[in-house]
Design an enzyme around this catalytic site. Sequence first.
Site, PDB file in Angstrom:
ATOM      1  CB  CYS A   1       2.301  -1.911  -8.690  1.00  0.00           C
ATOM      2  SG  CYS A   1       1.310  -2.750  -7.462  1.00  0.00           S
ATOM      3  CD  GLU A   2      -4.445  -4.136 -11.898  1.00  0.00           C
ATOM      4  OE1 GLU A   2      -4.638  -3.531 -12.965  1.00  0.00           O
ATOM      5  OE2 GLU A   2      -5.040  -5.181 -11.600  1.00  0.00           O
ATOM      6  CG  HIS A   3      -2.520  -5.196  -7.024  1.00  0.00           C
ATOM      7  ND1 HIS A   3      -1.752  -6.294  -7.347  1.00  0.00           N
ATOM      8  CD2 HIS A   3      -3.686  -5.372  -7.666  1.00  0.00           C
ATOM      9  CE1 HIS A   3      -2.441  -7.097  -8.141  1.00  0.00           C
ATOM     10  NE2 HIS A   3      -3.619  -6.557  -8.343  1.00  0.00           N
ATOM     11  CG  HIS A   4       0.607  -1.832  -3.374  1.00  0.00           C
ATOM     12  ND1 HIS A   4       0.866  -3.065  -3.925  1.00  0.00           N
ATOM     13  CD2 HIS A   4       0.165  -2.085  -2.117  1.00  0.00           C
ATOM     14  CE1 HIS A   4       0.614  -4.013  -3.063  1.00  0.00           C
ATOM     15  NE2 HIS A   4       0.186  -3.459  -1.943  1.00  0.00           N
TER      16      HIS A   4
ATOM     17  CD  GLN B   1       7.069  -8.727 -13.908  1.00  0.00           C
ATOM     18  OE1 GLN B   1       7.262  -8.236 -12.807  1.00  0.00           O
ATOM     19  NE2 GLN B   1       7.944  -9.541 -14.485  1.00  0.00           N
TER      20      GLN B   1
ATOM     21  CG  HIS C   1       7.147  -5.846  -8.671  1.00  0.00           C
ATOM     22  ND1 HIS C   1       5.864  -5.703  -9.143  1.00  0.00           N
ATOM     23  CD2 HIS C   1       7.792  -6.615  -9.578  1.00  0.00           C
ATOM     24  CE1 HIS C   1       5.728  -6.381 -10.276  1.00  0.00           C
ATOM     25  NE2 HIS C   1       6.883  -6.956 -10.563  1.00  0.00           N
TER      26      HIS C   1
ATOM     27  CB  CYS D   1       4.435  -2.607  -4.255  1.00  0.00           C
ATOM     28  SG  CYS D   1       4.492  -4.022  -5.355  1.00  0.00           S
TER      29      CYS D   1
END
Lengths: 261, 239
Positions: B127-130, B168, B196, B198
């Site tokens: 996940c590029e956010h977390h 995704q 996910h 996250c």
Amino acid sequence: MSATEQCVTTIQKEKQLATLSPNGHTENGHNDTEDDTAFTVGTTNDNCRRTSMRDRRSSVYDDNALREKDTDSIHNDRLKSMTSFYKDILISVGEDPSREGLLKTPKRAAEAMLFFTKGYEQCIGDVVNDAIFEEDCEDMVIVKDIDIFSLCEHHLVPFFGKVAVGYLPKKKVIGLSKIARIVEVYSRRLQVQERLTRQIAEAIQEAVEPRGVAVIVECVHMCMVMRGAQKVNSRTTTSSMIGVFRDEHKTREEFLSLAKI
Amino acid sequence: MSYDPSRSTKSLTSSLQDNNGDTDQNTNENRKHSVLDEKALREDDTLFIRDQRVLKISRNYQSILESIGEDPLRQGLLKTPNRAAEALVFFTKGYEQSIRDVVSDAIFDEDCENMVVVKEIDMYSLCEHHMVPFFGKVSVGYLPNKRVLGLSKIARIVEVFSRRLQVQERLTRQIAEAIAEAIKPRGVAVIVECLHMCMIMRGAQKVNSRTTTSAMLGVFREDPKSREEFLSLARITPF
């Protein structure tokens, strides 16, 4: 080598490693087993990996959690420094940390990592919080299908699965959600599944002093699924049997069939 | 009704930001960007550069271990920074390959006009956010137009795009566009269903929730019957 001699060698090897607390940290002078042979072997069929409880002197209750004394400002300092490390990591990976999707990622990743290690902020004494009750119960109590999520301490990659905990009370029972909370505190750390299992068992043992404790942990390790051996369907199971669960195979059998992970 | 990929490319702005398809406001008509020839971020890495990356990342992980409150000198953590850095470089190895290399001319002329479905491809991404893993299964289907793609290349395309810092939705779209560009079929359909971490390990902490995204191009977008056929053939079983 006889079983006894093998066990002595194992104990000696354990002593050669620095005295370790359940967290794996060096402690000062808590382990006072001077005599190498002064240990209790379980059943004669026990192998050496089941070393005695007596070797570990430190109390699970008194064990200091690494971040227990954090104030808000210390927590924020941790967050700030981790944010800058994650930003560096993004650059090293080849990405551009100023693109829209990654702008706040360092901070989010740092917060996520602190959340995944929040088990360091609580000690077991606080978690159990005296939820121990006198109860005339002598039959097996099992709490199963507890979801756990932990971080592999070798690769910093998650592993997750289920835990089943059982104990045979001796006039004292523990609040059921405290069992789940104990699992949570130990799992939200950098862990090795074997140690996690043992820690859960020892915490319950110390809290309630039952006739026996049994813990089974079954997990999927992302470090093995996403990389390395890349075995997608493999699961790792570890167990810890203390007291009557170690000594009597029928009790163990009853637990295994009821807990049925 | 035939699918023309040149109508669905975006205008090329060669900054790094656009390479990951981030400016989603661009409409399909503006896209002239080729997915096959898009330059991968680490494509030019030599062995030395790669080792430098691992070294820098492991120094950062060492500092992270200290910030967490742990003791990086204890036995279990001694080599963790290096292992974690190698692991992260592996999880982002999709940046090292371009799709053109992956597809590698495994495109064959074949008189096949019926749906081809490769389903339940295991997929692992970050996940590029977390920077926390998400993983699941991908099902890909296409209606060929006299040309077919090597089956394992479909899985390799999934692998290259998933082994990156991803979202995704973008991952799904990239897989579909790569196949569309490679063999110019009558239509491409991709379904991705993931867990996910996250969302499971932190945040909302919803243990059983799964996220499904899809990308329908060409005849799969326009014709509901084709879409229906794909959805029933490509059903992803619970995992």
